[in-house]
Design an enzyme around this catalytic site. Structure first.
Site, PDB file in Angstrom:
ATOM      1  N   LYS A   1      10.712   0.277  15.039  1.00 28.73           N
ATOM      2  CA  LYS A   1      10.093  -0.101  13.769  1.00 28.73           C
ATOM      3  C   LYS A   1      10.974   0.352  12.606  1.00 28.73           C
ATOM      4  O   LYS A   1      11.560   1.435  12.647  1.00 28.73           O
ATOM      5  CB  LYS A   1       8.711   0.533  13.680  1.00 28.73           C
ATOM      6  CG  LYS A   1       7.915   0.170  12.436  1.00 28.73           C
ATOM      7  CD  LYS A   1       6.562   0.863  12.466  1.00 28.73           C
ATOM      8  CE  LYS A   1       5.720   0.536  11.245  1.00 28.73           C
ATOM      9  NZ  LYS A   1       4.390   1.189  11.302  1.00 28.73           N
TER      10      LYS A   1
ATOM     11  N   SER B   1       0.890  -1.743  10.662  1.00 29.57           N
ATOM     12  CA  SER B   1       2.166  -2.127  10.090  1.00 29.57           C
ATOM     13  C   SER B   1       3.280  -2.281  11.127  1.00 29.57           C
ATOM     14  O   SER B   1       4.375  -2.738  10.796  1.00 29.57           O
ATOM     15  CB  SER B   1       2.580  -1.095   9.034  1.00 29.57           C
ATOM     16  OG  SER B   1       2.694   0.199   9.594  1.00 29.57           O
TER      17      SER B   1
ATOM     18  N   SER C   1      -1.749   1.664  12.655  1.00 27.47           N
ATOM     19  CA  SER C   1      -0.605   0.755  12.615  1.00 27.47           C
ATOM     20  C   SER C   1       0.085   0.507  13.946  1.00 27.47           C
ATOM     21  O   SER C   1       0.939  -0.369  14.035  1.00 27.47           O
ATOM     22  CB  SER C   1       0.427   1.263  11.601  1.00 27.47           C
ATOM     23  OG  SER C   1      -0.056   1.095  10.293  1.00 27.47           O
TER      24      SER C   1
END
Length: 481
Positions: free
Chosen positions: A89, A164, A188
């Site tokens: 990420k 996210s 997330s």
């Protein structure tokens, strides 16, 4: 996008689990270089449809795959993940690779250090293939940002992937390699994993170190780093590799490395509490139905089910989470003025403004209430061994939206009200995972959240493995055609 069973064809190697890849390397059926080429091709196809990649590291991956291929050929593979691809990420640092973190003001930022999880992965032979999409600073539960645009769901490109860690979950779901690193401040990891039909695990707070690279340090007392994978065994393997003590992270726990048992077994003797709504949440009827069916499956596996065992105050979002989370978001970007934030999402600027308006007293009072919530879970785990809930109150909504403000005709907070089961677990620091447990009428995945006492990831994985065996989900994959 359609729900399909896997068939032979292009990118088959990219769809294999990490455990299957390692067995294939061991037996000589294929090489890490062949796998990496397949993964790169799958990433390019998926990115064209779903927008999951921020920065590719394909040439570095090819070079690492060549080294791994040579090592396997010589019978000397280096590490437990030798030659296995993984995505990172974009909030997590990879040395020499841009770390935009969804923020326009970071367009020229390139870290010179690896995050601790990346060091651990590379030490065990894993190959980083790309940085995946996220929203700015991980502030919302989608992966859309002014830097990378809208990330879409491989099950239906008109829907969000969630976030996210949305690029990470979408890539794993679409068969772009078996493993991904995500982060979770208010859900997330679990929200996008639920929306995309994969396994996502938020470890106990501090079990996986965040230093030295996690930018910015938003959700400071809330954010966890953890694995996203297609199978429970892969999630367990990835957690074993990245869980470590690191003095550079003040929250890091001095816990010895562990191995997790993921062989599916019955759940006799395990007492599982259930809550479909935490006593106040509005939940989509199809999510309710899937949750009730999942609870019945757990009972059939031998677990003792204790229904409706967790009820909390309906004002937790406003009185506990927002004063803490929004203040921590604002503090993370305290050095950014209005000019630096001018290119950010309007919703992000709104969160920062609200965070700056909370007082120190507001933050501390919310922290006292947070301690009360933690005490409630201590009491709960004196009565049950684990807790299960829906992961999210809805399935994936329209791509590009912040969230939904209506569920079953009732008004909810558009930012966080539709995910009432994720952020309370961040407030407590408890470990939690999501696993697929069904689909809605549109073919969109539904997730089941499993929560256990602090540092009992092993129990979560045991329950998840049993459920995976009873209700296998790997046979279903999205079709990007």
């Amino acid at each position: 996008m359609a729900r399909t069973a896997p068939t032979a064809g292009v990118h088959d190697l990219a769809k294999l689990s990490a455990t299957d890849l390692l067995e294939g390397y061991r037996s000589g059926r294929f090489t890490p270089r062949e796998v990496i080429e397949d993964v790169i091709a799958a990433l390019k196809v998926t990115h064209a449809v779903c927008n999951v990649v921020v920065t590719p590291t394909y040439e570095q991956a090819r070079a690492a795959a060549d080294r791994a291929t040579e090592a396997w050929g010589a019978g000397q593979p280096q590490g437990r993940l030798a030659g296995v691809p993984v995505t990172i990420k974009d909030l997590v640092f990879v040395a020499g690779v841009p770390a935009l973190g969804g923020a326009p003001c970071n367009r020229r930022f390139v870290p010179d250090a690896n995050a601790a999880v990346v060091v651990a992965l590379q030490a065990e032979g894993a190959i980083v293939t790309c940085k995946t999409t996220t929203c700015e600073s991980g502030y919302k539960l989608t992966a859309d940002s002014p830097v990378s645009g809208i990330t879409r769901n491989p099950w239906d490109k008109t829907r969000t992937s969630g976030g996210s860690s949305g690029g990470a979950a979408a890539a794993v779901a679409a068969g772009c390699g078996p493993l991904a690193i995500g982060t979770d401040g208010v859900g997330s990891i679990r929200v996008p994993s639920s929306f995309c039909g994969v396994v996502g695990l938020k470890p106990t707070f501090g079990l996986v170190p965040r230093s030295p690279g996690f930018s910015p340090p938003s959700w400071a007392s809330l954010a966890h780093t953890g694995p996203i994978a297609r199978t429970v065994a892969d999630a367990a393997l990835l957690l074993e590799v990245i869980a470590a003590h690191d003095l550079r992270d003040v929250a890091s726990l001095p816990v010895a490395s562990r191995r997790f048992k993921v062989a599916p077994d019955r759940l006799d003797g395990i007492k599982i509490g259930t809550s479909v709504d935490f006593g106040y949440a509005v939940v989509d009827p199809q999510v309710r139905d899937a949750f009730e069916a999942a609870s019945e499956t757990l009972a059939a596996l031998g677990a003792e089910i204790v229904p409706d065992c967790a009820r909390f105050a309906p004002d937790m979002l406003e009185r506990i989470l927002k004063p803490i989370a929004y203040t921590e978001q604002a503090a993370a970007v305290a050095n950014r003025d209005s000019i630096a934030l001018s290119a950010s999402d309007e919703d992000y600027r709104d969160v920062i403004a609200k965070g700056r308006n909370y007082s120190g007293i507001d933050y501390v009072e919310a922290s006292y209430r947070r301690a009360g919530l933690r005490a409630s879970f201590l009491e709960l785990f004196g009565k049950v061994d684990a807790l299960v809930t829906p992961t999210v109150a809805v399935t994936a909504f329209r791509a590009g939206a912040l969230g939904v403000d209506q569920i079953a005709g009732c008004t909810v907070d558009r930012h966080l009200g539709w995910s009432p089961f994720s952020w309370p677990i961040n407030l407590t620091g408890l470990p939690a995972a999501t696993i697929p447990c069904g689909f809605d009428d549109s073919g969109l995945p539904i997730g089941l959240q499993i929560v256990a006492p602090w540092l009992d990831e092993g129990l979560i994985l045991r329950i998840a493995a049993a459920f995976e065996r009873a209700r296998p989900w790997v046979q279903f994959r999205p079709s990007l055609s």
